[in-house]
Design a protein around this motif. Structure first.
Motif, PDB file in Angstrom:
ATOM      1  N   SER A 125       1.131  -1.507   0.006  1.00  0.00           N
ATOM      2  CA  SER A 125       0.630   0.160   0.094  1.00  0.00           C
ATOM      3  C   SER A 125       1.060   1.050   0.202  1.00  0.00           C
ATOM      4  N   ARG A 126       0.773   2.016  -1.015  1.00  0.00           N
ATOM      5  CA  ARG A 126       1.111   2.989  -1.051  1.00  0.00           C
ATOM      6  C   ARG A 126       0.946   4.568  -0.483  1.00  0.00           C
ATOM      7  N   LEU A 127       0.093   4.829   0.430  1.00  0.00           N
ATOM      8  CA  LEU A 127      -0.937   5.652   0.855  1.00  0.00           C
ATOM      9  C   LEU A 127      -0.297   5.575   2.660  1.00  0.00           C
ATOM     10  N   GLY A 128       0.770   5.116   2.946  1.00  0.00           N
ATOM     11  CA  GLY A 128       1.144   5.378   4.462  1.00  0.00           C
ATOM     12  C   GLY A 128       1.657   6.530   4.583  1.00  0.00           C
ATOM     13  N   GLY A 129       2.190   7.462   6.388  1.00  0.00           N
ATOM     14  CA  GLY A 129       2.735   8.261   6.178  1.00  0.00           C
ATOM     15  C   GLY A 129       3.756   9.167   5.941  1.00  0.00           C
ATOM     16  N   ASP A 130       4.812   7.900   5.197  1.00  0.00           N
ATOM     17  CA  ASP A 130       5.798   8.516   3.801  1.00  0.00           C
ATOM     18  C   ASP A 130       6.092   8.758   2.800  1.00  0.00           C
ATOM     19  N   SER A 131       4.219   7.906   2.204  1.00  0.00           N
ATOM     20  CA  SER A 131       4.552   8.269   1.114  1.00  0.00           C
ATOM     21  C   SER A 131       4.665   9.829  -0.140  1.00  0.00           C
ATOM     22  N   GLN A 132       4.958   9.643  -1.450  1.00  0.00           N
ATOM     23  CA  GLN A 132       5.857  10.580  -1.553  1.00  0.00           C
ATOM     24  C   GLN A 132       4.642  10.775  -2.493  1.00  0.00           C
TER      25      GLN A 132
END
Length: 429
Positions: A125-132
């Motif tokens: 999942s690319r929607l974490g807090g550190d996603s750019q």
């Protein structure tokens, strides 16, 4: 390799000369870590140049231990991944975008989870807090995830993740999949609709290298289409039930004030006719959707692709329109509709005039029209039942004919079964 655990990583690439070299190098470096952490026997890497017109294929071919497939013309993101999977030999298959946004070492966590949890699909999942990820794409992904959760009854946070691991023998439940960029949301929809085990793991997502191939408007439309097709393939009744629910909610909101006004004043204002007409339209459309959900649910049950049981509401709605419940509903609505219109009919026969209030006319027309809708639905359901019976009888007949043909050709296993059957019959006699 048949009795061991291997991972096939496919890297689809279209004009990614700026990022492809780094992506391949990172994959090669990560192989040992992936194998060790996940308990794999090996990792193979396949790059598919999807009609690239730059140096993508040339750069990929400069690496050892990498299989490179070159499409002369662009076939699509999904087509590239599927071809890589077809050529690969791993019993776990995955893919990774070539743009440098995902860390190949993350395949270790994906594979470890897939094996430990016996998952059909494991995705990052690319929607974490550190996603750019850009804000507009993040918003779009959340919107698609909400829609898919609404229609499927299950959800994933990232419907279009470009880094996944799939158990190869689960592909038969996912295919056919589209060739374009909507390959990933289509896979998510089919996995959720077919009740496959899908697990998400948050992962770091970096800015891509080079120009994006994604069109927010056009690809967003294709994503919606892919989700819709996935739902229609496995759970078509979900779409109709959702539409029915929306229609009924709007109808209740519009009818709330006139209903309250009538109980307080025992009359209706003339301007309220507009609300009644809209409520009649929405109500009739909602009933159509409700009946369509029951019919499509029955049709989907006949499909071999749907392997698990239906949801509570789907089966409940389907059970309303058969046998005694159907007779009760039709009888009640018929009496209700006639009750609304009866004073007007009596008045017209007696005096030749009608002074019946418009509210009774609209209510009576709505209930009797609903009876007609249900009657048509019953006929269509009967057609489906007849077709289902004829189809199953034909398939059974063809199976028996092929079985007899194989017996006549002298297949030992079948002949043995026949002999055993004859012997058993003789003993019983």
């Amino acid at each position: 390799m048949t009795n061991s655990k291997w991972l096939t990583i496919v890297i689809p690439a279209l004009n990614e000369q700026e990022a492809i070299g780094g992506t391949i190098a990172r994959c090669l470096e990560a192989r040992e870590e992936i194998s060790h952490q996940a308990g794999l026997d090996g990792v193979e890497i396949i790059v598919v140049s999807d009609g690239s017109t730059d140096r993508t294929a040339e750069i990929a071919q400069s690496f050892d231990d990498v299989t490179v497939i070159v499409f002369e013309k662009n076939r699509g993101y999904g087509a590239a991944i599927k071809e890589g999977w077809r050529r690969g030999c791993g019993n776990y298959v995955g893919f990774l975008d070539a743009d440098g946004t995902c860390d190949p070492r993350f395949f270790a966590a994906l594979c470890e989870t897939a094996i430990a949890e016996n998952a059909d699909v494991t995705l990052g999942s690319r929607l974490g807090g550190d996603s750019q990820m850009p804000a507009i794409r993040r918003a779009g992904n959340r919107g698609f995830a909400f829609l898919m959760g609404l229609l499927c009854g299950r959800k994933v946070t990232d419907t279009a993740s470009g880094m996944r691991v799939i158990r190869r023998d689960s592909l038969r439940h996912l295919y056919p999949l589209p060739d374009g960029l909507h390959f990933t949301p289509a896979m998510s929809a089919r996995a959720l609709m077919n009740s496959l085990r899908i697990i998400e793991i948050p992962m770091k997502y970096e800015e891509r290298i080079g120009e994006s191939k994604l069109s927010a408007l056009w690809d967003g439309f294709r994503f919606l289409k892919a989700i819709g097709e996935g739902v229609l393939c496995y759970r078509p009744e979900k779409i109709f039930l959702t539409g029915f629910t929306i229609c009924m909610l709007i109808t209740l909101v519009l009818a709330a004030y006139p209903t309250e006004f009538y109980f307080q004043n025992h009359r209706l204002e003339e301007w309220m006719i507009y609300r009644f007409v809209v409520c009649q339209f929405l109500g009739s459309f909602g009933i159509t959707l409700l009946l369509a959900s029951a019919l499509s649910n029955r049709m989907a049950e006949m499909s071999s692709r749907r392997e698990d049981s239906v949801g509570f509401w789907s089966s409940f709605v389907a059970s309303l329109f058969v046998g005694k419940p159907l007779v009760i509903i039709v009888g009640f609505l018929t009496l209700l509709g006639v009750g609304f219109l009866w004073p007007g009919l009596v008045e017209f026969i007696s005096t030749g005039k009608i002074t019946l209030h418009w509210s009774r006319l609209i209510a009576g027309a709505f209930t009797l029209f609903t009876v007609l809708q249900i009657s048509i639905f019953v006929v269509l359901m009967k057609v489906v039942e007849i077709w289902s019976y004829e189809q199953s009888s034909l398939e059974k007949k063809n199976f028996e004919l092929k079985r007899v043909e194989r017996i006549n050709l002298g297949e030992p296993s079948l002949q043995k079964d026949i002999n055993i059957s004859k012997s058993a019959s003789h003993v019983l006699k």
